[in-house]
Scaffold this motif. Structure first.
Motif, short mmCIF file in Angstrom:
data_model
loop_
_atom_site.label_atom_id
_atom_site.label_comp_id
_atom_site.label_asym_id
_atom_site.label_seq_id
_atom_site.Cartn_x
_atom_site.Cartn_y
_atom_site.Cartn_z
N LEU A 281 0.84 -1.21 0.00
CA LEU A 281 0.00 0.00 0.00
C LEU A 281 0.87 1.26 0.00
CD1 LEU A 281 -2.72 -1.02 2.62
CD2 LEU A 281 -3.08 -0.71 0.16
N CYS A 283 3.85 1.64 -1.11
CA CYS A 283 4.48 1.82 -2.42
C CYS A 283 3.51 2.47 -3.40
CB CYS A 283 4.95 0.47 -2.98
SG CYS A 283 6.36 -0.19 -2.09
N GLN A 284 2.28 1.98 -3.38
CA GLN A 284 1.29 2.55 -4.28
C GLN A 284 1.05 4.02 -3.95
OE1 GLN A 284 -1.86 -0.23 -3.54
NE2 GLN A 284 -0.58 -1.90 -4.30
N ARG A 285 0.98 4.30 -2.68
CA ARG A 285 0.77 5.69 -2.28
C ARG A 285 1.94 6.57 -2.70
NH1 ARG A 285 -3.74 8.18 -0.02
NH2 ARG A 285 -3.11 10.15 0.94
N ALA A 286 3.12 6.07 -2.43
CA ALA A 286 4.31 6.87 -2.75
C ALA A 286 4.40 7.16 -4.24
CB ALA A 286 5.57 6.14 -2.29
N ALA A 287 3.89 6.22 -5.02
CA ALA A 287 3.98 6.41 -6.47
C ALA A 287 2.91 7.36 -6.98
CB ALA A 287 3.86 5.07 -7.18
#
Ligand SMILES: Cc1cc2nc3c(=O)[nH]c(=O)nc-3n(C[C@H](O)[C@H](O)[C@H](O)COP(=O)(O)OP(=O)(O)OC[C@H]3O[C@@H](n4cnc5c(N)ncnc54)[C@H](O)[C@@H]3O)c2cc1C
Ligand SMILES: Cc1cc2nc3c(=O)[nH]c(=O)nc-3n(C[C@H](O)[C@H](O)[C@H](O)COP(=O)(O)OP(=O)(O)OC[C@H]3O[C@@H](n4cnc5c(N)ncnc54)[C@H](O)[C@@H]3O)c2cc1C
Ligand SMILES: Cc1cc2nc3c(=O)[nH]c(=O)nc-3n(C[C@H](O)[C@H](O)[C@H](O)COP(=O)(O)OP(=O)(O)OC[C@H]3O[C@@H](n4cnc5c(N)ncnc54)[C@H](O)[C@@H]3O)c2cc1C
Ligand SMILES: Cc1cc2nc3c(=O)[nH]c(=O)nc-3n(C[C@H](O)[C@H](O)[C@H](O)COP(=O)(O)OP(=O)(O)OC[C@H]3O[C@@H](n4cnc5c(N)ncnc54)[C@H](O)[C@@H]3O)c2cc1C
Lengths: 416, 416, 416, 416
Positions: A281, A283-287
């Motif tokens: 999650l 990682c998805q947010r950071a991207a």
């Protein structure tokens, strides 16, 4: 490292597909059903339908070990092969029940398999293994430091054909749940016995026995973990027949000791899954979010947090696997060192990992829109449940010191 | 988990016996020889005699991988099988050289095996593999941030039949050592190349080439790591023939990238051994000293420290093993994620573990009476050598984010 | 918060100017003199000339408290006013001696001021206050856990007109230093006394007394802290006159207890300066080096490290000031809680701060080109010197628990 | 260090007595009223009666600074003098409202005092200062990374005599509370302005304006912080008159910047109180429970935990006081460095302290029987509210680097 068995690999693929098809898409619905429930401790319709599906797909009682494979359809899974399955279930806090693999029932069923009489087994195991009923294990008491089991005060007295129980328990997981029908209760039957480990007895107590009062559900960090929950209970002259004793009078401590291996590892396995999902999650947010001219994914401290979390998850998972493997090879008693190492390390690591992942999500990360806050709570209380970390570290520290202290100790140089 | 090969198990037993018989009993003598040496960077007689013993027992060049097994007598060991051997060597800081397994030579020999021409190999590999000479790898420069290899400024110019080198390097491990005869030098041959990764070239430079000045040995935390050491070097119009180029002009960056897998893992493997030995020493100390009415071993915080250290060593070791296994199965390029995870995790963990173990020893723990203080220094500088942790975390963080960010990101709930 | 006195402010300005003019510019020269010294424990010419300068500027014996102001020219400084001065000195590890403010002499002079007879004072204080001689305090022994002072074994026996000392000490700061002439030695004069705190006596022992053998200098993390250093010493039938006893027979423990306040705070004050200077160096480095397309100063994790270090230094400094103020207002005995809090907190914080600042410097940060590596060592050993942190935490923990445990404890709710 | 003013000391005594008499004894009642409330966001009768009592005792609007002393009866308190009062209130999570000192109203009242027109002030300040109504500050939005205020998307358009607002906000503290009547809303009035800090405008919006939909309350770690709470809100063509603008069109960013000093410090002050109370509870617990043959208070690791917590609270409190003092002396803009240092340090320290204290309590420590779990949640979300720590560290890191980087940087030695 070790490869998983064919069976485990197959089940991993099937479980993963099941998660994708039935669990993740139902997270919102589950939260809503619970939110709207009149009684938060009643079984949820959604859970019942998911259980049927899991059963029909053969994803049922996956925790049952080979040594007890008469109790399952899949022939039994050793701890090592079960670990990746439990990890997967840990990605959704409530999902283990779907597969009849939730705490504290897996531990309780093992207690029954290992210590109950044939008669006791035939009464309680089938409905438990079938997921019809749930059970609780009642040891901790509010008025004494229960991490030292010899402090337990609930009185179990023999009166005629009965055991009579008087006392107060709390933090009894599952006891609030309407589906729960059985309590395994530990108390003192012989408080004056000079051997402090022979004073205790465990008895089977049907939840609907007269004299049992469910006082209240307890929360941790604001969560009630409904519908399973944790209850405070008063036992007020509760009577059960003498043959409800487990293993034998005065053998309660022995059972308590034996109970704890796999259950603790199951918590750790699930926590790995919780951490892994939090990382994904994050990682998805950071991207996908941008501050101060660059995506979060390019802020160096975010990368360091992701990198640390990835590395720690790898280590935690490997520790769980090694311990599982040791239990499979050498049994629980020979593995208490690794069990203690894992139990006192993984929850704390996972708590920190999830803390970082929540932070990357901003304020939203702390809410119930994500599963992280509840998983954080889970990791936090695992540092206390099944005995606080400190007590396991006491035992492990002693053991390690003993192991190495016989080696010749080099002395400070004595030049003269 | 995975079992080690028969060969590895046999070598572990032999190496362990060798350590017991020849290494531990010589720790004091080695320290004294070094202490009394006129020149701290000259080979020590004791080292030479131990090398002969190791060679005669077949405990030689254990790091050589199967893919290069023509270079050793044991048929080659993969990384996984080598790990427990390197760990054992890590228990005595200077012992890897005894087995021809010390940094930076193992890494340099690999560079030669992988990238050197047949002629270059035949000149340099035999004496290196035979332990007659040592080598250095010269990349880092004092005046630029060298963790970004594109900053490197040493000039390598083609003039007639020669490469001409001008520049300054520092932290060149082994360069002070009298036994060292070869430098692999990275510099810029084409600083204007628009492709920043084609500007670099690596050349082989005999240490005795005219124009090389050894400026001084460098210390870390007070240690000079003699006799191998770390040097500052000036290259002042140093000339070598054109065919001393490694792999080819403009391919220096490529070699730098390729070099780093096993070498980093070897450091981590050895650090596990350093941590493990520190833990054992701490246990012995805790069992043998008493304060305030109880042995240290009964003070609860000592037990918690021991317990944490044990658990962390287990995790660190498993991480190293998993990474080694991945390298064996899938090669270095496919394993950069695990290599980075290991390289940025193990040295820091080990530094903390040794810090605790030193503390349990009281003031003595900080001295050279024990090997811990020097091992602490080793762990500390491994957070910088082969590139600082932050740079590897930058790369790993990016990689992990990319891996997971294509997964469908759950959105904050939009109730309306 | 509290403002410093006029006197302190004036001295701060003068000391700061002195550091700029004489200390920083001499750091390299000092290092070289020490490096080239035949005997690392002989006084350095540079030190002597700097001492003269400091004396002539009135920057001398700044540690002397108001209560003993007959011993200085400046009228005495309380701890609060001294703190920023000691902090400034902490910016260069060897500089406190320039101002006659170095450990362990300041502590030893205080012992003499507080506990010595007039005759003893007149013999030893003038040369100490004048910087002509140095002194050592000898308590710790290699063969027992000396953090529990009742373990001390060195025998002090009355024979005729003499005390006779037999035993071994180590980690005796200053004892190697040629300028050192006096040892204050603690030992057991009455080992059978049922009161374990009356068994000890302290005596003054001139360093050149027959029977004293300086065995060797000790290192911590590779540093010998020359020229002051830390020595191992054997006392072999060492005889001193009976009136060399300090305070009185059987009162050694009492002195040991009383000695420790200001000395510990002086270490912490200096460590703040060490941390502050490291932070400043790291800022300069971050602003001047570039990796991966941006100056270090723009990498977010570097900023976070700088930000954390700044904040921690602020907190550490405030803690030192508060403790100093409490000691000034209420005396050392009433301040042991704050002294323990400071002593167990500041060195560890500072060690971590310097660790971060070294890392920002790359490999160079670990060398002697910067003062950080040596300052790191200083912070590390301060977690052990004057008693290990754990022992002070034991005492402080007990005290805090006692303080609050009489308050009415809220009980877990008893709903029924 | 600095002494508090007479007024502050008097108020501390009075507030302490009030806490003893009215607040602590009502903690259970308050929890029950809230628990049984039909609407968790309705004002509680108990709160209203306590507010009357506080007002009558003069313990009201204690946060009002001297510069705005027309708004209070006590003549105004500077930040330094207010700090110990806010700390005391922090001992009971809900108590600040009793004294009209709760977030976000104190911050909002300050915004009105500093930036509102006379007319706006006369409309909104009296009922706020009187505790009749509450207010919210609405900036954060779910769909963008709101820590970078330039990402804010809510549209504020001028249409005729009105501002028209369209957008979605969340985490708007107080918005659910029935007593809340006013929203201060930040949005974009000029999204194309090339100056990114002139695009924003803030307007006053009565909560009952047409087009405002309260979507839902949000939780953090399982807590809804009722009755004040945090809401998600949709603004759907919400119209307010043009003169509801605060300060002026395009000046929203300026207000956002100015708002944040005291509010952030108030959180930190209260967190100190939360930590202090947790420590006291842990001491009581440690003194009253026994495991493995000794009271918790004698287990060394418990003592170390208590000792660390005590020391950290001291440091955190001192940091808050220094920052408060700087704000008093030099104003908020000159104090942003210390404000950032405090804001990014105290919540994290306090979270850890409370974590330890909960652990000492066993399972009970995680429940609502103690105030610790809720205080833990408070500390956790303070790492995010008013901007995540990382963003403040970014700014502080830059500032500190700039401050020190002009100093002459020592270069690595260039010996040759
Ligand atoms: C979510 C949850 C679910 C649970 N489910 C169950 C259940 O189903 N059935 C059941 O019986 N129990 C259950 N428990 C209770 C759990 O087993 C107990 O909390 C645990 O055994 C500790 O007992 P205690 O809470 O009485 O803490 P205590 O025994 O009072 O210990 C409190 C603290 O004292 C300190 N301490 C104690 N001994 C030492 C030592 N030797 N050295 C250093 N520190 C020490 C530790 O910090 C420890 O955390 C659950 C707990 C939680 C949080
Ligand atoms: C004991 C030892 C042995 C060594 N042996 C050799 C050898 O044999 N041969 C050789 O060539 N080199 C050797 N090195 C050098 C080593 O490879 C370099 O130190 C390393 O690559 C870093 O380069 P640097 O020292 O120039 O630091 P810099 O590149 O200046 O980096 C300094 C610091 O900046 C920070 N930083 C940099 N980039 C980032 C980023 N993107 N994000 C966040 N922070 C960042 C990090 O904190 C880093 O530590 C050795 C080093 C040591 C300590
Ligand atoms: C650089 C330096 C300078 C020094 N200078 C002097 C000097 O000038 N004169 C002098 O007399 N001494 C000096 N010392 C010695 C110092 O005072 C001792 O090291 C210290 O008192 C500890 O004694 P020890 O080394 O014997 O450790 P021990 O007493 O053996 O203790 C070792 C460790 O045991 C553990 N431990 C002990 N008790 C407990 C407990 N209750 N709970 C938990 N853990 C515990 C701690 O981890 C402790 O670090 C110096 C030390 C150093 C490092
Ligand atoms: C309990 C609570 C109450 C609140 N009350 C209010 C209120 O009353 N009114 C209101 O308007 N808001 C309120 N907020 C919201 C708060 O102000 C925001 O959460 C905060 O500003 C961050 O915005 P965000 O949540 O959109 O996170 P984002 O901006 O998405 O940031 C998420 C994360 O990204 C990372 N990040 C961002 N930038 C950087 C960087 N430069 N370097 C490294 N990492 C970075 C950080 O980890 C950060 O935590 C409240 C929040 C909480 C938790």
């Amino acid at each position: 490292m070790h490869t998983f068995s064919e069976k485990s690999l197959r089940l991993q693929a099937e479980l993963s597909a099941f998660m994708d098809e039935y669990i993740y898409p139902n997270e919102k619905a589950y939260a809503e059903q619970l939110h709207q429930a009149e009684n938060r401790f009643a079984p949820l319709p959604l859970m019942d339908s998911l259980k049927e599906k899991a059963k029909s797909k053969g994803l049922w009682n996956l925790f049952v070990p080979e040594s007890h494979n008469q109790h399952c359809n899949h022939g039994g899974l050793n701890n090592y092969d079960y670990a990746p399955l439990a990890e997967m279930m840990g990605r959704v806090t409530w999902s283990p029940e779907v597969f009849n693999c939730n705490a504290p029932d897996t531990g309780n069923m093992e207690v029954l398999m290992n210590y109950a009489s044939a008669e006791q087994q035939s009464q309680w195991l089938p409905p438990l293994l079938n997921g019809e009923i749930r059970s609780s294990y009642a040891m901790t008491e509010p008025q004494v430091a229960s991490s030292d089991a010899t402090n337990i005060e609930l009185r179990i007295e023999k009166q005629g054909d009965n055991w009579v129980l008087n006392g107060r328990k709390w933090f009894i997981t599952g006891a609030m749940y309407e589906r729960t029908k059985l309590f395994i209760v530990m108390g003192k039957s012989d408080p004056e016995n000079p051997n402090r480990h022979k004073q205790q007895t465990q008895v089977l107590v049907p939840k609907d026995t007269h004299g049992i009062q469910l006082i209240r559900p307890l929360t941790t960090l604001g969560y009630d973990d409904a519908p399973i929950g944790h209850a405070e209970i008063v036992f007020d002259n509760v009577r059960v027949p003498l043959n409800n004793v487990l293993l034998g009078e005065g053998r309660g401590f022995e059972i308590a000791q034996g109970r704890l291996g796999p259950g603790r590892m199951h918590h750790c396995m699930r926590l790995i899954g919780a951490a892994q999902r939090s990382l994904e999650l994050a990682c998805q947010r950071a991207a996908s979010r941008t501050t101060f001219g660059r995506p979060l994914s390019k802020h160096q401290s975010v990368r360091e947090d992701i990198s640390k979390s990835f590395s720690e998850i790898e280590m935690a998972r490997l520790l769980v696997l090694k311990t599982s493997h040791k239990m499979d090879q050498h049994g629980v008693p020979a593995s208490v060192d690794m069990i203690a190492a894992t139990k006192t390390t993984v929850p704390r690591l996972v708590q920190n990992i999830i803390d970082r992942c929540m932070q990357i999500h901003g304020a939203g990360g702390l809410t119930e829109d994500y599963f992280m806050a509840e998983a954080f709570n889970y990791a936090r209380w695992c540092r206390q449940a099944d005995g606080p970390d400190q007590v396991h570290q006491m035992a492990l520290g002693k053991k390690v010191i003993d192991r190495f202290s016989d080696v010749q100790a080099p002395q400070p140089e004595q030049v003269s």
